[in-house]
Design an enzyme around this catalytic site. Structure first.
Site, mmCIF file in Angstrom:
data_model
loop_
_atom_site.group_PDB
_atom_site.id
_atom_site.type_symbol
_atom_site.label_atom_id
_atom_site.label_comp_id
_atom_site.label_asym_id
_atom_site.label_seq_id
_atom_site.Cartn_x
_atom_site.Cartn_y
_atom_site.Cartn_z
ATOM 1 N N HIS A 29 2.972 3.779 19.937
ATOM 2 C CA HIS A 29 3.415 2.506 20.817
ATOM 3 C C HIS A 29 3.273 3.012 22.380
ATOM 4 C CE1 HIS A 29 5.556 -0.363 22.786
ATOM 5 N NE2 HIS A 29 6.536 0.375 23.413
ATOM 6 N N SER A 40 19.319 -8.099 22.847
ATOM 7 C CA SER A 40 18.916 -7.179 21.634
ATOM 8 C C SER A 40 19.610 -7.425 20.478
ATOM 9 C CB SER A 40 19.107 -5.792 22.089
ATOM 10 O OG SER A 40 18.638 -5.569 23.418
ATOM 11 N N TYR A 63 9.296 -3.399 36.951
ATOM 12 C CA TYR A 63 9.635 -2.230 36.379
ATOM 13 C C TYR A 63 9.239 -1.001 37.408
ATOM 14 C CZ TYR A 63 5.205 -0.514 35.111
ATOM 15 O OH TYR A 63 3.840 0.160 35.002
ATOM 16 N N THR A 94 10.058 0.995 20.101
ATOM 17 C CA THR A 94 9.435 0.397 19.387
ATOM 18 C C THR A 94 8.613 1.357 18.275
ATOM 19 O OG1 THR A 94 8.949 -0.958 21.316
ATOM 20 C CG2 THR A 94 7.571 -1.211 19.361
HETATM 21 CA CA CA Z 1 12.898 -0.778 23.414
#
Ligand code: CA
Length: 427
Positions: free
Chosen positions: A145, A269, A256, A361
């Site tokens: 990832h 989530s 970010y 992930t």
């Molecule tokens: Ca995450």
């Protein structure tokens, strides 16, 4: 404690409760959750086949005596009180429940009146958030990832940042927006910058993504200032769930730098309702990927610390058709949970009962095993075709994202059930 033989894991065990073929929940699993049913208040329960075992009533009827637990541990809207008793106590509890449900034992089985009170069909109960989550931390531990993301957004030749092979990278998430499977979410809104040449705009997220993850839930850790070693780590972990760490990629891209994830991550989530104990997963331990360069001493570990857990992501379109878009496996993760917990506490950070740690992930090595739409559709350049003829670059309104997971070996299947979340239009 790791090498202990766990009675409830015996593959020869059979239950007097009929378990449907292919069930995630044989007698060797016995995951913990919180149920609510009609006039019954929220309470602790264990899953077996297509039934739940009401632990509050089981306790009241005297089947859980001479264990470490009192009525408040079962008659409770969260499992935290039960988990406060720690690894040995919860292991003893699972062993006792296993004994009561086994064909070898007739204490409960022969009392039809009691059986009728403690066993409830799964379709008669509502699953609730199993733990009151204190702090939520999310890691970034799949090499595949991190490499894919680095390749897309930075430099394919230097896809991994210099720290990645040394540190189990993570960040502190937000516990308030962790939701239980079945609860829908609304598409988040925020600042996005669709045109790099123009100013940002305020709009509904256009690149809504899932992240295929698991999460582990901790017992009480050590006091502030102390660390948990990789050797000790599993004694501080109660169990695991499936976890969909929703992500708004366009909001993320703009916000970010320099401090990392914020509003792109904290809107929701989704957690699966049954906590599969680390004990139940013990037979599925495997070696993880080779770690090169050699890790620093506090991240070294002995034995097998990874787990063979098959994972699957499904997009259910509005018509109800299910499209499997990814098949991955937890064993691909570069950093294991023991290393994550050792790293999290190496500076003296204290972990508490009910903390939630996301794996990051979970992308596998092949294009059909990636754990996010960002990777599966490669930043929108390779859209996925759905059975109804529509294309997906990211998740659309009225899509339902479903994640499933199970371990299987020698005819024993230990499953997680699923985490399912429908996306509704922006409010
Ligand atoms: Ca995450």
């Amino acid at each position: 404690m790791e090498s202990t033989q766990i009675a409830a894991n015996n593959p020869a065990l059979k239950s007097w409760i009929e378990i449907p073929t292919g069930s995630d929940f044989p007698i060797q699993n016995l995951p913990f959750g919180i149920i609510e049913s009609g006039s019954l208040s929220k309470r602790a329960a264990v899953r077996i086949g297509d039934f739940v075992l009401d632990l509050k009533t089981l306790y009241v009827l005297g089947y859980l005596e001479n264990l470490a637990f009192g009525p408040e541990d079962f008659d409770n809207p969260f499992l935290n009180s039960l988990m406060k008793k720690g690894k040995k106590a919860t292991r003893d509890l699972r062993n006792r429940i296993s004994k009561l449900l086994s064909t070898e034992n007739s204490d409960l089985k022969n009392n039809e009146h009691h059986v009728a009170q403690v066993l409830i069909p799964i379709d008669k109960v509502q699953m609730c958030m199993p733990v009151q989550i204190g702090d939520y931390t999310d890691f970034y531990s799949s090499r595949e990832h991190a490499t894919n993301v680095g390749t897309m957004f930075r430099d394919p030749a230097n896809a991994l940042l210099p720290n990645w092979l040394w540190i189990p990278v993570g960040y502190h998430g937000r516990a308030s927006s962790v939701i239980i499977s079945g609860e829908p979410i609304h598409r988040p809104k925020g600042q996005i910058k669709p045109n790099p040449e123009e100013n940002p705009i305020f709009a509904p997220c256009r690149n809504l993504d899932f992240e295929l993850e698991t999460a582990f839930i901790t017992f009480d850790g050590k006091p502030l200032g102390d660390s948990i070693s990789t050797e000790e780590a599993e004694d501080y972990i109660f169990g695991m769930c499936l976890f969909n760490d929703w992500s708004a990629r366009d909001i993320q891209t703009w916000e970010y730098v320099p401090l990392g994830p914020f509003l792109a991550k904290n809107f929701a989530s989704s957690l699966s309702p049954w906590i599969v104990t680390l004990d139940a997963l013990q037979p599925f331990k495997v070696d993880g990927p080779d770690q090169d360069p050699a890790v620093l001493s506090y991240l070294e570990f002995q034995g097998q610390k990874s787990y063979d857990i098959n994972l699957e992501v499904i997009i259910q379109t509005q018509s109800g058709e299910e499209n499997i878009v990814s098949r991955s496996n937890f064993k691909h993760m570069y950093w294991n949970m023991a290393q994550q917990l050792a790293h999290h506490t190496v500076n003296g950070c204290n972990v508490r009962c009910g903390d939630l740690m996301g794996s990051g992930t979970i992308s596998g090595p092949t294009e059909d095993s990636y754990g996010s739409m960002l990777e599966l559709a490669w930043k929108g350049t390779k859209p996925l075709m759905m059975k109804d003829g529509s294309e997906r670059r990211f998740i659309l309104d009225n899509d339902t994202v479903i994640m499933k997971g199970f371990s299987e070996k020698n005819g024993i299947r230990i499953g997680f059930g699923e985490v399912s979340t429908k996306v509704l239009p922006a409010k």
